[in-house]
Design a protein around this motif. Structure first.
Motif, PDB file in Angstrom:
ATOM      1  N   LYS A 108       0.806  -1.220   0.000  1.00  0.00           N
ATOM      2  CA  LYS A 108       0.000   0.000   0.000  1.00  0.00           C
ATOM      3  C   LYS A 108       0.841   1.272   0.000  1.00  0.00           C
ATOM      4  O   LYS A 108       0.348   2.354  -0.299  1.00  0.00           O
ATOM      5  CB  LYS A 108      -0.942   0.007   1.209  1.00  0.00           C
ATOM      6  CG  LYS A 108      -2.059  -1.019   1.130  1.00  0.00           C
ATOM      7  CD  LYS A 108      -3.018  -0.885   2.284  1.00  0.00           C
ATOM      8  CE  LYS A 108      -4.146  -1.905   2.204  1.00  0.00           C
ATOM      9  NZ  LYS A 108      -5.010  -1.687   1.025  1.00  0.00           N
ATOM     10  N   LYS A 111       3.819   3.911  -4.813  1.00  0.00           N
ATOM     11  CA  LYS A 111       3.190   4.947  -5.640  1.00  0.00           C
ATOM     12  C   LYS A 111       2.652   4.285  -6.911  1.00  0.00           C
ATOM     13  O   LYS A 111       3.426   3.769  -7.716  1.00  0.00           O
ATOM     14  CB  LYS A 111       4.199   6.030  -6.009  1.00  0.00           C
ATOM     15  CG  LYS A 111       4.772   6.796  -4.809  1.00  0.00           C
ATOM     16  CD  LYS A 111       5.830   7.783  -5.271  1.00  0.00           C
ATOM     17  CE  LYS A 111       6.493   8.479  -4.094  1.00  0.00           C
ATOM     18  NZ  LYS A 111       5.591   9.445  -3.439  1.00  0.00           N
ATOM     19  N   ASN A 133      -3.118   6.545  -6.680  1.00  0.00           N
ATOM     20  CA  ASN A 133      -3.427   6.213  -5.292  1.00  0.00           C
ATOM     21  C   ASN A 133      -2.940   7.333  -4.371  1.00  0.00           C
ATOM     22  O   ASN A 133      -2.372   8.338  -4.841  1.00  0.00           O
ATOM     23  CB  ASN A 133      -2.858   4.839  -4.895  1.00  0.00           C
ATOM     24  CG  ASN A 133      -1.338   4.825  -4.739  1.00  0.00           C
ATOM     25  OD1 ASN A 133      -0.643   5.807  -5.021  1.00  0.00           O
ATOM     26  ND2 ASN A 133      -0.817   3.703  -4.288  1.00  0.00           N
ATOM     27  N   GLU A 134      -3.146   7.192  -3.077  1.00  0.00           N
ATOM     28  CA  GLU A 134      -2.874   8.279  -2.138  1.00  0.00           C
ATOM     29  C   GLU A 134      -1.392   8.570  -1.970  1.00  0.00           C
ATOM     30  O   GLU A 134      -1.026   9.639  -1.459  1.00  0.00           O
ATOM     31  CB  GLU A 134      -3.490   7.947  -0.775  1.00  0.00           C
ATOM     32  CG  GLU A 134      -5.017   7.910  -0.800  1.00  0.00           C
ATOM     33  CD  GLU A 134      -5.601   7.596   0.565  1.00  0.00           C
ATOM     34  OE1 GLU A 134      -4.813   7.296   1.495  1.00  0.00           O
ATOM     35  OE2 GLU A 134      -6.840   7.643   0.707  1.00  0.00           O
ATOM     36  N   GLN A 135      -0.539   7.662  -2.391  1.00  0.00           N
ATOM     37  CA  GLN A 135       0.900   7.853  -2.234  1.00  0.00           C
ATOM     38  C   GLN A 135       1.492   8.783  -3.302  1.00  0.00           C
ATOM     39  O   GLN A 135       2.596   9.295  -3.137  1.00  0.00           O
ATOM     40  CB  GLN A 135       1.623   6.501  -2.300  1.00  0.00           C
ATOM     41  CG  GLN A 135       1.097   5.452  -1.337  1.00  0.00           C
ATOM     42  CD  GLN A 135       1.089   5.906   0.104  1.00  0.00           C
ATOM     43  OE1 GLN A 135       2.022   6.579   0.548  1.00  0.00           O
ATOM     44  NE2 GLN A 135       0.038   5.566   0.829  1.00  0.00           N
ATOM     45  N   THR A 137       2.005  12.125  -5.236  1.00  0.00           N
ATOM     46  CA  THR A 137       1.858  13.555  -4.975  1.00  0.00           C
ATOM     47  C   THR A 137       1.272  14.269  -6.184  1.00  0.00           C
ATOM     48  O   THR A 137       1.261  13.725  -7.301  1.00  0.00           O
ATOM     49  CB  THR A 137       3.208  14.196  -4.629  1.00  0.00           C
ATOM     50  OG1 THR A 137       4.055  14.153  -5.806  1.00  0.00           O
ATOM     51  CG2 THR A 137       3.894  13.448  -3.494  1.00  0.00           C
ATOM     52  N   ASP A 138       0.795  15.483  -5.972  1.00  0.00           N
ATOM     53  CA  ASP A 138       0.260  16.274  -7.089  1.00  0.00           C
ATOM     54  C   ASP A 138       1.323  16.505  -8.154  1.00  0.00           C
ATOM     55  O   ASP A 138       1.031  16.445  -9.361  1.00  0.00           O
ATOM     56  CB  ASP A 138      -0.258  17.624  -6.581  1.00  0.00           C
ATOM     57  CG  ASP A 138      -1.529  17.485  -5.751  1.00  0.00           C
ATOM     58  OD1 ASP A 138      -2.169  16.418  -5.829  1.00  0.00           O
ATOM     59  OD2 ASP A 138      -1.872  18.438  -5.031  1.00  0.00           O
ATOM     60  N   LYS A 158     -12.194   9.213 -11.203  1.00  0.00           N
ATOM     61  CA  LYS A 158     -12.359   8.328 -10.059  1.00  0.00           C
ATOM     62  C   LYS A 158     -12.238   6.889 -10.551  1.00  0.00           C
ATOM     63  O   LYS A 158     -12.692   6.564 -11.652  1.00  0.00           O
ATOM     64  CB  LYS A 158     -13.724   8.540  -9.415  1.00  0.00           C
ATOM     65  CG  LYS A 158     -13.920   9.910  -8.793  1.00  0.00           C
ATOM     66  CD  LYS A 158     -15.311  10.028  -8.192  1.00  0.00           C
ATOM     67  CE  LYS A 158     -15.514  11.404  -7.572  1.00  0.00           C
ATOM     68  NZ  LYS A 158     -16.890  11.550  -6.999  1.00  0.00           N
TER      69      LYS A 158
END
Length: 263
Positions: A108, A111, A133-135, A137-138, A158
């Motif tokens: 999890k 990246k 995923n949440e890892q 970065t922008d 999404k």
């Protein structure tokens, strides 16, 4: 930044070509792997990039594109998992492989960007759905999108929309090709030479798509612009409606999305 491709088929080659054309990196900063030396030789001759038969070599790249068929994903990820560092970005183009599945294979904290490109990328006119995923970065997401936009357009979505994307863009070139072929067949039946029929049909589809994208008008409004009262076009539209044209398209796309969900 160094780019790595696990898999060197048509889609990977379209991506490599786009990256080089956009001059995002030099050919020395791209490395690709494949199952056969024959494929790698063809890629090296075409693009001049580095190649290897060892997928673990690709794990050294900063951005790693998983461009193999879904059935081979688990095996490939098992090969490279222990060689990845936390700063690597994995970009998957494998249909049906969810973010949860990818995170289960790699962890999890990896990246991961799940994407779905389509084959018009081969001519620089693809569109790619992007889901990080949440890892990620922008800044990293922007870098990934810059790569994907080197061979067309890219939009962040999404993940819940991914099956719809596969139906409306990932698989849809096949429906469009069938439509072009059918129109050309009808033109041939009316006496037009086949090569010329393909040109007329394909250019009409290209121009029509461009009108949708550039005018901002609703497709129904654009259709109405072609349909003169008691004319030839409205007669053709009547037959399409009578034979369930729209319903057939919607049903085929539902079947495609359902298949994607169940892969």
């Amino acid at each position: 930044m160094r780019f790595g491709f696990i898999g060197a088929g048509n889609m990977a080659q379209a991506m490599i070509g786009g990256i080089l054309k956009a001059k995002l990196v030099s050919k020395d900063e791209i490395i690709a792997s494949a199952a056969t030396q024959k494929t790698l030789d063809a890629v090296k001759d075409k693009f001049g990039v580095q190649t290897t038969l060892d997928n673990q070599e690709i794990a050294k790249a900063d951005m790693i594109f998983l461009a193999v068929k879904p059935v081979y994903c688990e095996q490939v990820l098992r090969e490279i998992k222990d060689k990845l560092t936390k700063d690597r970005i994995i970009v998957s183009i494998a249909a049906g492989k969810t973010m949860a599945w990818l995170e289960e294979q790699l962890g999890k904290d990896t990246k991961i960007v799940r994407t779905m490109p389509n084959t018009p990328a081969l001519v620089g006119e693809g569109i790619t759905a992007v889901c990080p995923n949440e890892q990620v970065t922008d800044k990293e997401l922007t870098q990934v999108c810059e790569v994907l936009e080197s061979f067309g357009k890219a939009e962040v979505i999404k993940e819940s929309m991914m099956d719809a994307v596969i139906a409306v863009s990932g698989s849809s070139p096949a429906y469009v090709f069938m439509f072009i072929e059918a129109m050309a067949d009808a033109a041939v039946a009316e006496g037009m030479p086949r090569a010329q029929a393909y040109r007329f049909a394909a250019q009409s589809v290209l121009g029509s798509a461009k009108m949708v994208l550039e005018t901002g008008k609703h497709p129904g409004e654009l259709k109405d612009m072609v349909c003169s009262p008691a004319g030839t076009t409205i007669e053709a539209v009547r037959v399409l409606e009578q034979t369930g044209f729209r319903g057939s398209v919607m049903e085929c796309m539902k079947a495609c999305a359902d298949k994607s969900r169940n892969m």
